[in-house]
Design an enzyme around this catalytic site. Structure first.
Site, PDB file in Angstrom:
ATOM      1  N   THR A   8       8.534  10.196   4.199  1.00 41.99           N
ATOM      2  CA  THR A   8       7.615  10.371   5.343  1.00 41.99           C
ATOM      3  C   THR A   8       8.388  10.493   6.661  1.00 41.99           C
ATOM      4  OG1 THR A   8       7.344   7.971   5.549  1.00 41.99           O
ATOM      5  CG2 THR A   8       5.680   9.147   4.264  1.00 41.99           C
ATOM      6  N   GLY A   9       9.680  10.280   6.628  1.00 44.09           N
ATOM      7  CA  GLY A   9      10.511  10.415   7.833  1.00 44.09           C
ATOM      8  C   GLY A   9      11.276  11.731   7.773  1.00 44.09           C
ATOM      9  N   SER A  69       9.005   2.328   4.090  1.00 46.58           N
ATOM     10  CA  SER A  69       7.671   2.313   3.474  1.00 46.58           C
ATOM     11  C   SER A  69       6.796   3.335   4.174  1.00 46.58           C
ATOM     12  CB  SER A  69       6.984   0.945   3.626  1.00 46.58           C
ATOM     13  OG  SER A  69       5.632   1.039   3.197  1.00 46.58           O
ATOM     14  N   LYS A 126       6.031   0.677  -4.901  1.00 46.44           N
ATOM     15  CA  LYS A 126       7.418   0.493  -5.359  1.00 46.44           C
ATOM     16  C   LYS A 126       8.358   0.097  -4.213  1.00 46.44           C
ATOM     17  CE  LYS A 126       9.358   3.255  -8.407  1.00 46.44           C
ATOM     18  NZ  LYS A 126       9.750   4.528  -9.073  1.00 46.44           N
ATOM     19  N   GLY A 175      18.518  -8.357  -2.685  1.00 48.69           N
ATOM     20  CA  GLY A 175      19.691  -8.571  -3.552  1.00 48.69           C
ATOM     21  C   GLY A 175      20.975  -8.187  -2.819  1.00 48.69           C
ATOM     22  N   LYS A 215      21.818 -10.848  -0.283  1.00 50.49           N
ATOM     23  CA  LYS A 215      22.412 -12.015  -0.959  1.00 50.49           C
ATOM     24  C   LYS A 215      23.887 -11.737  -1.279  1.00 50.49           C
ATOM     25  CE  LYS A 215      21.870 -14.368  -5.377  1.00 50.49           C
ATOM     26  NZ  LYS A 215      21.955 -13.508  -6.585  1.00 50.49           N
ATOM     27  N   ALA A 257      10.056  -5.718   7.590  1.00 49.41           N
ATOM     28  CA  ALA A 257       8.948  -5.155   8.376  1.00 49.41           C
ATOM     29  C   ALA A 257       7.665  -5.372   7.591  1.00 49.41           C
ATOM     30  CB  ALA A 257       9.165  -3.669   8.615  1.00 49.41           C
ATOM     31  N   TYR A 311      -0.857  -0.664  -0.103  1.00 52.14           N
ATOM     32  CA  TYR A 311       0.007  -0.975   1.045  1.00 52.14           C
ATOM     33  C   TYR A 311      -0.055  -2.471   1.345  1.00 52.14           C
ATOM     34  CZ  TYR A 311       1.780  -0.619   5.900  1.00 52.14           C
ATOM     35  OH  TYR A 311       2.496  -0.754   7.063  1.00 52.14           O
TER      36      TYR A 311
HETATM   37  P1  NAD Z   1       7.430   6.082   8.910  1.00 50.33           P
HETATM   38  O1  NAD Z   1       6.724   6.709   7.762  1.00 50.33           O
HETATM   39  O2  NAD Z   1       7.690   6.928  10.111  1.00 50.33           O
HETATM   40  O3  NAD Z   1       8.813   5.454   8.459  1.00 50.33           O
HETATM   41  C1  NAD Z   1       9.046   4.951   7.170  1.00 50.33           C
HETATM   42  C2  NAD Z   1      10.385   5.498   6.687  1.00 50.33           C
HETATM   43  O4  NAD Z   1      10.687   4.921   5.411  1.00 50.33           O
HETATM   44  C3  NAD Z   1      10.373   7.012   6.522  1.00 50.33           C
HETATM   45  O5  NAD Z   1      11.500   7.581   7.173  1.00 50.33           O
HETATM   46  C4  NAD Z   1      10.447   7.203   5.009  1.00 50.33           C
HETATM   47  O6  NAD Z   1      11.057   8.418   4.631  1.00 50.33           O
HETATM   48  C5  NAD Z   1      11.210   5.954   4.580  1.00 50.33           C
HETATM   49  N1  NAD Z   1      11.002   5.572   3.174  1.00 50.33           N
HETATM   50  C6  NAD Z   1       9.828   5.380   2.521  1.00 50.33           C
HETATM   51  N2  NAD Z   1      10.048   5.034   1.256  1.00 50.33           N
HETATM   52  C7  NAD Z   1      11.401   4.990   1.082  1.00 50.33           C
HETATM   53  C8  NAD Z   1      12.258   4.696  -0.018  1.00 50.33           C
HETATM   54  N3  NAD Z   1      11.765   4.386  -1.238  1.00 50.33           N
HETATM   55  N4  NAD Z   1      13.603   4.728   0.173  1.00 50.33           N
HETATM   56  C9  NAD Z   1      14.115   5.045   1.404  1.00 50.33           C
HETATM   57  N5  NAD Z   1      13.359   5.346   2.467  1.00 50.33           N
HETATM   58  C10 NAD Z   1      12.013   5.311   2.311  1.00 50.33           C
HETATM   59  O7  NAD Z   1       6.569   4.790   9.326  1.00 50.33           O
HETATM   60  P2  NAD Z   1       6.770   3.756  10.519  1.00 50.33           P
HETATM   61  O8  NAD Z   1       5.506   3.726  11.282  1.00 50.33           O
HETATM   62  O9  NAD Z   1       8.041   4.023  11.208  1.00 50.33           O
HETATM   63  O10 NAD Z   1       6.866   2.383   9.713  1.00 50.33           O
HETATM   64  C11 NAD Z   1       8.105   1.739   9.478  1.00 50.33           C
HETATM   65  C12 NAD Z   1       7.870   0.352   8.892  1.00 50.33           C
HETATM   66  O11 NAD Z   1       7.084  -0.432   9.799  1.00 50.33           O
HETATM   67  C13 NAD Z   1       7.110   0.373   7.569  1.00 50.33           C
HETATM   68  O12 NAD Z   1       7.676  -0.601   6.710  1.00 50.33           O
HETATM   69  C14 NAD Z   1       5.713  -0.018   7.965  1.00 50.33           C
HETATM   70  O13 NAD Z   1       5.033  -0.647   6.917  1.00 50.33           O
HETATM   71  C15 NAD Z   1       5.948  -0.952   9.132  1.00 50.33           C
HETATM   72  N6  NAD Z   1       4.778  -1.003  10.036  1.00 50.33           N
HETATM   73  C16 NAD Z   1       4.480   0.026  10.874  1.00 50.33           C
HETATM   74  C17 NAD Z   1       3.368  -0.063  11.705  1.00 50.33           C
HETATM   75  C18 NAD Z   1       3.001   1.035  12.677  1.00 50.33           C
HETATM   76  O14 NAD Z   1       2.023   0.883  13.412  1.00 50.33           O
HETATM   77  N7  NAD Z   1       3.735   2.108  12.785  1.00 50.33           N
HETATM   78  C19 NAD Z   1       2.536  -1.192  11.646  1.00 50.33           C
HETATM   79  C20 NAD Z   1       2.853  -2.202  10.744  1.00 50.33           C
HETATM   80  C21 NAD Z   1       3.991  -2.111   9.961  1.00 50.33           C
END
Ligand code: NAD
Ligand code: UDP
Length: 313
Positions: free
Chosen positions: A36-37, A76, A92, A103, A106, A115, A146
């Site tokens: 998603t990035g 995520s 996952k 891990g 550790k 996050a 989620y």
């Molecule tokens: P985003 O989708 O822009 O960033 C998530 C990044 O994680 C992406 O670059 C994606 O490619 C990467 N990613 C996903 N699965 C992966 C994997 N298996 N291996 C490696 N990379 C992986 O979303 P965001 O808004 O930047 O969110 C980032 C974090 O902050 C997330 O964990 C999200 O749950 C948390 N969060 C965000 C918000 C918000 O309002 N934006 C609120 C609460 C929590």
């Protein structure tokens, strides 16, 4: 110089964090599978020899040579339309990805920061939400992939802290917006601003009486950085308590952009939380943190960002 791994570092929040950590003198490894990035989010950091970008899916074994001082696990999908389309990957990365990165923490003796999200509170029966509230989540609902992944991730993080003695931190992030959000990520801030800029209808889901509290990215990054350096093991809310109904928010965007767009009403998604507002007493007390950027200012900066991208396309 600390050496720090940021998973999800090519995402919206992760890329802003990578920037801040470099600014604080860290060597930064950004790990992402770009689900998603996008590499574009960190393209401007590539020339810096303290920055490394690694394409990797963190649900598989994570190998990083050398020492690590900090791991920030931000990988995520985070927007509802993303995690509804990627339910298994979301489960996952919250479960297996958190296990793998813990891990690694550790093995390296690194401090780990997870996050987490206000979604652990689900459709909350306590308002505003403080960290002591256990939440009201539908485990088998569409958003469960989620919410439950993040709840599992918190449990796993505490287990590694208690059982293995890993130094851990948990941030519960409330709705965050700002530059580098994807225009098409389906979140309310990006949808409304881009609809307004295009002159399209502004799509309020339900009757728009549900509330959210939006924080600007720079405030979040400051809170995360302070938490990382603090001694607080239990979760800390980081969010802006300024609450608005979604209908009022649509009206705010219309007024701010001076658009000809009309507000229209669409079906409310399933299990959409009715209210959300952080209680930030703990962040104030423990981190001396509170949000600084008023919504008007944050929205202006975000609108400028989206305008800039639209001109590039
Ligand atoms: P985003 O989708 O822009 O960033 C998530 C990044 O994680 C992406 O670059 C994606 O490619 C990467 N990613 C996903 N699965 C992966 C994997 N298996 N291996 C490696 N990379 C992986 O979303 P965001 O808004 O930047 O969110 C980032 C974090 O902050 C997330 O964990 C999200 O749950 C948390 N969060 C965000 C918000 C918000 O309002 N934006 C609120 C609460 C929590
Ligand atoms: N929403 C809306 N119109 C949109 C997108 C979202 O009314 O075009 C609503 C959505 O139903 C929710 C709120 O805005 O009540 C916030 O949605 P978002 O997807 O940004 O994040 P959430 O807080 O639900 O995870």
């Amino acid at each position: 110089m600390p050496r720090t791994l940021v998973t999800g570092g090519a995402g919206f929040i992760g890329s802003n964090l990578c920037e801040r950590l470099l600014h604080e003198g860290h060597n930064v490894i950004c790990m992402d599978n770009f689900i998603t990035g996008r590499p574009d989010n960190v393209a401007h950091l590539i020339g810096d020899d303290r920055f490394e970008l690694i394409e990797h899916d963190v649900t598989n074994y994570v190998y990083v040579p050398g020492e690590l001082d900090y791991i920030l696990h931000f990988a995520s999908p985070a927007s509802p339309i993303d995690y509804l389309q990627l339910p298994i990957q979301t489960l996952k990365v919250g479960a297996l990805g958190t296990h793998k990165t813990l891990g690694l923490a550790k093995a390296k003796g690194a401090r780990f920061l997870l996050a987490s999200t206000s979604e652990v509170y689900g459709d909350p029966l306590e308002h505003p939400q403080s960290e002591t509230y256990w939440g009201n989540v539908n485990p088998i609902g569409v958003r469960g992939v989620y919410d439950e992944a993040k709840r599992f991730a918190e449990a796993m993080t505490m287990a590694y802290n208690r059982y293995h003695g890993v130094e851990t931190r948990i941030v519960r992030i409330f709705n965050t917006y700002g530059p580098r959000m994807r225009a098409s990520d389906g979140r309310v801030v990006s949808n409304f601003i881009n609809q307004a800029l295009r002159g399209d209808d502004i799509t309020v889901y339900g009757d728009g009486s549900q509330t959210r509290s939006f924080q600007y990215i720079d405030d979040l990054v400051e809170g995360v950085y302070r938490l990382l350096l603090s001694d607080e093991v239990d979760p800390v809310n980081i969010g802006n308590p300024g609450e608005t109904s979604i209908l009022e928010f649509a009206e705010e965007i219309v007024a701010m952009t001076d658009t000809s767009s009309k507000i229209v009403f669409k079906e409310l998604p399933k299990d959409d939380p009715k209210v959300r507002q952080p209680n930030i007493a703990k962040a104030k007390d423990v981190l001396g943190w509170e949000p600084r950027v008023p919504r008007e200012e944050g929205l202006r900066l975000t609108t400028e960002y989206f305008r800039g991208i639209a001109e590039l396309v």
